[in-house]
Enzyme design. Structure first.
Site, mmCIF file in Angstrom:
data_model
loop_
_atom_site.group_PDB
_atom_site.id
_atom_site.type_symbol
_atom_site.label_atom_id
_atom_site.label_comp_id
_atom_site.label_asym_id
_atom_site.label_seq_id
_atom_site.Cartn_x
_atom_site.Cartn_y
_atom_site.Cartn_z
ATOM 1 N N GLY A 126 -10.296 7.071 -1.380
ATOM 2 C CA GLY A 126 -10.315 7.804 -2.784
ATOM 3 C C GLY A 126 -10.731 9.355 -2.334
ATOM 4 O O GLY A 126 -11.665 9.591 -1.646
ATOM 5 N N ASN A 180 0.568 10.666 -7.856
ATOM 6 C CA ASN A 180 0.743 10.948 -6.373
ATOM 7 C C ASN A 180 1.702 9.880 -5.968
ATOM 8 O O ASN A 180 2.949 10.214 -5.030
ATOM 9 C CB ASN A 180 -0.085 10.632 -5.253
ATOM 10 C CG ASN A 180 -1.382 11.835 -5.394
ATOM 11 O OD1 ASN A 180 -1.018 12.893 -6.134
ATOM 12 N ND2 ASN A 180 -2.525 11.651 -4.790
ATOM 13 N N THR A 211 -2.682 0.732 -4.573
ATOM 14 C CA THR A 211 -3.166 1.808 -3.761
ATOM 15 C C THR A 211 -4.403 2.642 -4.341
ATOM 16 O O THR A 211 -4.707 2.366 -5.549
ATOM 17 C CB THR A 211 -1.918 2.834 -3.839
ATOM 18 O OG1 THR A 211 -2.357 4.027 -3.107
ATOM 19 C CG2 THR A 211 -1.616 3.415 -5.276
ATOM 20 N N HIS A 224 -10.737 17.649 -7.192
ATOM 21 C CA HIS A 224 -9.656 16.604 -6.944
ATOM 22 C C HIS A 224 -8.525 16.867 -7.787
ATOM 23 O O HIS A 224 -7.311 16.581 -7.472
ATOM 24 C CB HIS A 224 -10.373 15.391 -7.139
ATOM 25 C CG HIS A 224 -9.356 14.198 -6.893
ATOM 26 N ND1 HIS A 224 -8.975 13.352 -7.552
ATOM 27 C CD2 HIS A 224 -9.112 13.721 -5.715
ATOM 28 C CE1 HIS A 224 -8.063 12.453 -7.072
ATOM 29 N NE2 HIS A 224 -8.078 12.641 -5.527
ATOM 30 N N ASP A 254 -0.312 5.200 0.766
ATOM 31 C CA ASP A 254 -0.762 6.232 1.900
ATOM 32 C C ASP A 254 -0.616 5.503 3.354
ATOM 33 O O ASP A 254 -1.474 4.501 3.488
ATOM 34 C CB ASP A 254 -1.734 6.966 1.508
ATOM 35 C CG ASP A 254 -1.626 7.505 0.289
ATOM 36 O OD1 ASP A 254 -0.904 8.389 0.156
ATOM 37 O OD2 ASP A 254 -2.479 7.330 -0.496
ATOM 38 N N ARG A 260 -14.423 10.935 -1.332
ATOM 39 C CA ARG A 260 -14.118 11.538 0.193
ATOM 40 C C ARG A 260 -14.848 12.974 -0.026
ATOM 41 O O ARG A 260 -15.679 13.072 0.802
ATOM 42 C CB ARG A 260 -12.612 11.521 0.639
ATOM 43 C CG ARG A 260 -12.707 12.018 2.083
ATOM 44 C CD ARG A 260 -11.043 11.927 2.407
ATOM 45 N NE ARG A 260 -10.784 10.494 2.305
ATOM 46 C CZ ARG A 260 -9.504 10.003 1.964
ATOM 47 N NH1 ARG A 260 -8.613 10.926 1.447
ATOM 48 N NH2 ARG A 260 -9.115 8.732 1.751
ATOM 49 N N ASP A 262 0.932 -1.217 -0.001
ATOM 50 C CA ASP A 262 0.036 -0.105 0.134
ATOM 51 C C ASP A 262 1.065 1.294 -0.177
ATOM 52 O O ASP A 262 1.997 1.105 0.197
ATOM 53 C CB ASP A 262 -0.866 -0.018 1.149
ATOM 54 C CG ASP A 262 -1.852 1.410 1.691
ATOM 55 O OD1 ASP A 262 -2.188 1.843 0.528
ATOM 56 O OD2 ASP A 262 -1.456 1.897 2.659
HETATM 57 C C1 XBP Z 1 -5.446 6.107 0.805
HETATM 58 C C2 XBP Z 1 -6.563 7.055 0.229
HETATM 59 C C3 XBP Z 1 -6.416 7.929 -0.683
HETATM 60 C C4 XBP Z 1 -5.702 9.355 -0.286
HETATM 61 C C5 XBP Z 1 -6.277 10.244 -1.082
HETATM 62 O O1 XBP Z 1 -5.790 4.588 0.955
HETATM 63 O O2 XBP Z 1 -7.653 6.672 0.904
HETATM 64 O O3 XBP Z 1 -7.493 8.159 -1.090
HETATM 65 O O4 XBP Z 1 -6.034 9.649 0.985
HETATM 66 O O5 XBP Z 1 -5.839 9.936 -2.727
HETATM 67 P P1 XBP Z 1 -4.943 3.575 1.117
HETATM 68 P P2 XBP Z 1 -6.499 10.548 -3.905
HETATM 69 O O6 XBP Z 1 -3.614 3.911 1.643
HETATM 70 O O7 XBP Z 1 -5.707 2.540 1.506
HETATM 71 O O8 XBP Z 1 -4.746 3.142 -0.634
HETATM 72 O O9 XBP Z 1 -6.758 11.770 -3.542
HETATM 73 O O10 XBP Z 1 -5.465 10.420 -4.869
HETATM 74 O O11 XBP Z 1 -7.635 9.851 -4.100
HETATM 75 MG MG MG Z 2 -2.942 3.042 3.359
#
Ligand code: XBP
Ligand code: MG
Length: 228
Positions: A50, A121, A115, A75, A10, A54, A8
């Site tokens: 996402g 990103n 991810t 976004h 983030d 969100r 993953d």
């Molecule tokens: C990470 C997320 C993402 C980021 C934002 O989840 O939920 O939505 O916060 O990214 P994970 P974007 O680590 O489970 O993948 O704004 O590019 O969607």
């Molecule tokens: Mg995560």
């Protein structure tokens, strides 16, 4: 085992959610909206994966109709802010991640990403923390809108496995959140979880192994031992 490590991004590779939160708020300010997500707001909103999803949830919770809000445009602006903020170089890999990646690579294991976040990103993070493009670090990248259903659905992990050409029993997922854990398990993967700042306290009982820190794993040997 494992033939591949699927990371993953983030919260797992790096603590990036504060940067995401600041980028959302900057995009809202640019658009003249008086929305400002506090850390507490953001913790609650993170249960929706996402960025576009969100924003839509936030609008709905305020009694609005997301169809009347330029979600995609907001976004896009958020992603531009995130990439800019990331380039300032204040984000580091979580402890243990760099060594694990180096060790896995040296041992001929394959490296993948699964991810929810946007490909731009992932690229910005890799340039900032590895000093090279994502494709030079990871053999396979599955990200963002490449699948219709984001985590906790299994789709993004299934896509990563398909691109690796592996069945789930040959790989392991590394995660920081319950949504990510649910996604990996739904794809039938073993999953090692080390909670991040925004996900500490979530229910990780479905994990193969839960760690305080990825340094506690004991490297690739430790990872090999977690096979279910
Ligand atoms: C990470 C997320 C993402 C980021 C934002 O989840 O939920 O939505 O916060 O990214 P994970 P974007 O680590 O489970 O993948 O704004 O590019 O969607
Ligand atoms: Mg995560």
């Amino acid at each position: 085992w494992p033939e591949a490590l699927i990371f993953d991004v983030d919260g797992t590779l790096a603590e990036t959610e504060e940067l995401h939160r600041r980028a959302f708020n900057a995009a809202f300010a640019d658009a003249g909206l008086r929305w400002n997500w506090s850390q507490d707001d953001y913790r609650a909103l993170l249960t929706t994966t996402g960025g576009k999803e969100r924003i839509a949830r936030y609008v709905t919770e305020r009694g609005g109709d997301p169809a009347t809000v330029p979600v995609a445009e907001l976004h896009k602006a958020k992603t531009a802010h995130y990439v800019d903020l990331m380039a300032r170089g204040q984000i580091a890999l979580r402890p243990g991640i760099a060594d694990l990646i180096d060790e896995a690579r040296a041992a001929g294991r394959r490296l993948a990403i699964a991810t929810t976040t946007s490909p731009a990103n992932v690229e910005a993070l890799c340039l900032a923390v590895f000093g090279k493009p994502a494709a030079q670090v990871f053999d396979v990248i599955a990200a963002g809108d490449e699948v219709p259903a984001k985590k906790p659905a299994p789709d993004i992990y299934l896509l990563a496995l398909q691109r690796l050409g592996l069945t789930a029993d040959r790989a392991v997922a590394l995660e920081d959140s319950r949504n990510g854990l649910r996604s990996a398990r739904a794809a039938k993967l073993a999953c090692v979880v080390s909670p991040g700042v925004y996900t500490a306290g979530e229910d990780f009982s479905a994990a193969t192994l839960v760690l305080g820190c990825f340094t506690d794993l004991g490297g690739l040997a430790g990872l090999s031992a977690v096979r279910t």
